[in-house]
Design a protein around this motif. Sequence first.
Motif, short mmCIF file in Angstrom:
data_model
loop_
_atom_site.label_atom_id
_atom_site.label_comp_id
_atom_site.label_asym_id
_atom_site.label_seq_id
_atom_site.Cartn_x
_atom_site.Cartn_y
_atom_site.Cartn_z
N LYS A 95 0.86 -1.19 0.00
CA LYS A 95 0.00 0.00 0.00
C LYS A 95 0.89 1.23 0.00
CE LYS A 95 -0.90 0.50 4.95
NZ LYS A 95 -1.92 0.85 5.92
N LEU A 96 0.36 2.31 -0.58
CA LEU A 96 1.10 3.57 -0.65
C LEU A 96 0.12 4.70 -0.85
CD1 LEU A 96 1.12 4.46 -3.90
CD2 LEU A 96 2.77 2.62 -4.03
N ASN A 97 0.63 5.92 -0.77
CA ASN A 97 -0.22 7.08 -1.05
C ASN A 97 0.55 8.08 -1.88
OD1 ASN A 97 0.63 9.52 0.89
ND2 ASN A 97 0.91 7.62 2.02
N THR A 98 -0.20 8.88 -2.61
CA THR A 98 0.38 9.89 -3.49
C THR A 98 -0.65 11.00 -3.67
OG1 THR A 98 1.57 10.20 -5.59
CG2 THR A 98 -0.42 8.85 -5.68
N PHE A 99 -0.22 12.08 -4.25
CA PHE A 99 -1.12 13.21 -4.50
C PHE A 99 -1.41 13.32 -5.99
CE2 PHE A 99 1.16 14.38 -0.59
CZ PHE A 99 0.07 14.55 0.26
N SER A 100 -2.48 14.03 -6.34
CA SER A 100 -2.87 14.19 -7.74
C SER A 100 -1.78 14.88 -8.55
CB SER A 100 -4.19 14.97 -7.83
OG SER A 100 -4.09 16.21 -7.14
N PHE A 101 -0.96 15.71 -7.94
CA PHE A 101 0.12 16.39 -8.66
C PHE A 101 1.41 15.58 -8.69
CE2 PHE A 101 0.08 17.96 -4.29
CZ PHE A 101 1.40 17.79 -3.90
N ILE A 118 -8.99 11.38 -0.86
CA ILE A 118 -9.43 12.48 -0.01
C ILE A 118 -9.38 13.74 -0.88
CG2 ILE A 118 -8.98 13.87 2.04
CD1 ILE A 118 -7.65 11.40 3.28
N GLU A 119 -10.52 14.36 -1.04
CA GLU A 119 -10.61 15.57 -1.86
C GLU A 119 -10.07 16.78 -1.10
OE1 GLU A 119 -11.48 15.68 -5.02
OE2 GLU A 119 -12.06 13.57 -5.11
N ASP A 120 -9.54 17.71 -1.85
CA ASP A 120 -9.08 18.99 -1.32
C ASP A 120 -7.99 18.81 -0.25
OD1 ASP A 120 -9.34 21.70 -1.88
OD2 ASP A 120 -10.55 22.04 -0.09
N ALA A 121 -7.08 17.87 -0.53
CA ALA A 121 -5.98 17.60 0.41
C ALA A 121 -4.70 17.35 -0.39
CB ALA A 121 -6.30 16.39 1.27
N PRO A 122 -3.81 18.32 -0.53
CA PRO A 122 -3.95 19.70 -0.07
C PRO A 122 -4.97 20.46 -0.92
CG PRO A 122 -1.89 19.46 -1.30
CD PRO A 122 -2.50 18.09 -1.19
N SER A 123 -5.29 21.65 -0.50
CA SER A 123 -6.32 22.45 -1.17
C SER A 123 -6.13 22.45 -2.68
CB SER A 123 -6.28 23.90 -0.66
OG SER A 123 -6.63 23.94 0.70
N GLY A 124 -7.23 22.12 -3.38
CA GLY A 124 -7.20 22.12 -4.83
C GLY A 124 -6.68 20.83 -5.44
N HIS A 125 -6.31 19.85 -4.63
CA HIS A 125 -5.75 18.59 -5.12
C HIS A 125 -6.42 17.42 -4.40
CE1 HIS A 125 -2.55 20.73 -7.21
NE2 HIS A 125 -2.47 21.51 -6.13
N HIS A 127 -5.68 13.49 -2.47
CA HIS A 127 -4.73 12.59 -1.82
C HIS A 127 -5.22 11.17 -2.09
CE1 HIS A 127 -2.20 11.82 2.05
NE2 HIS A 127 -1.92 10.97 1.11
N TYR A 128 -4.42 10.40 -2.85
CA TYR A 128 -4.78 9.05 -3.27
C TYR A 128 -4.14 8.02 -2.35
CZ TYR A 128 -6.41 10.74 -7.82
OH TYR A 128 -7.08 11.37 -8.82
N PHE A 129 -4.89 6.96 -2.05
CA PHE A 129 -4.38 5.80 -1.34
C PHE A 129 -4.55 4.61 -2.28
CE2 PHE A 129 -5.34 8.94 1.74
CZ PHE A 129 -4.35 8.81 2.70
N LEU A 130 -3.47 3.87 -2.50
CA LEU A 130 -3.48 2.78 -3.48
C LEU A 130 -2.97 1.49 -2.86
CD1 LEU A 130 -2.24 5.57 -5.09
CD2 LEU A 130 -2.92 4.11 -6.95
#
Length: 136
Positions: A95-101, A118-125, A127-130
């Motif tokens: 398992k891992l996590n990353t951001f939309s950017f 998680i929406e808007d984490a950080p603001s405007g992006h 946060h993905y958990f895979l």
Amino acid sequence: MKLIKGTTEEASHVRNQLIAFNSAHVPNGRYEEVNLCVKNDQGDIIAGLNSAVCWNWMEIDIIWVDEHHRGEGLGSRLLTEAERIAREHHCSFIKLNTFSFQAPDFYRKYGYEVIAIIEDAPSGHQHYFLKKQLND
């Protein structure tokens, strides 16, 4: 008693105390850091992966590739080696996590499935958990 901002050493102590607690309550408890790096001919770190094997999974905390070396396959090499090590340790998933950017599409290309956003984490992006199943 006083509440203070802890040092790196103190954070390690807290982590180790929780690992000991968990091990007393869950059979076959384990925690082993697995950190990889790629160095250039001058010995500079140009890419790396920080992770840990916990119980029956690997948790990848960080994958980083220097911006001047992106697109050279270093991220793929790190991820492939982490998966090999996870299988060697009989992990059933990663398992891992990353951001939309950052790199959600990179991980999807290697078979990781989004399990939460998680929406808007950080603001405007986002946060993905895979997660990727390793059971053959």
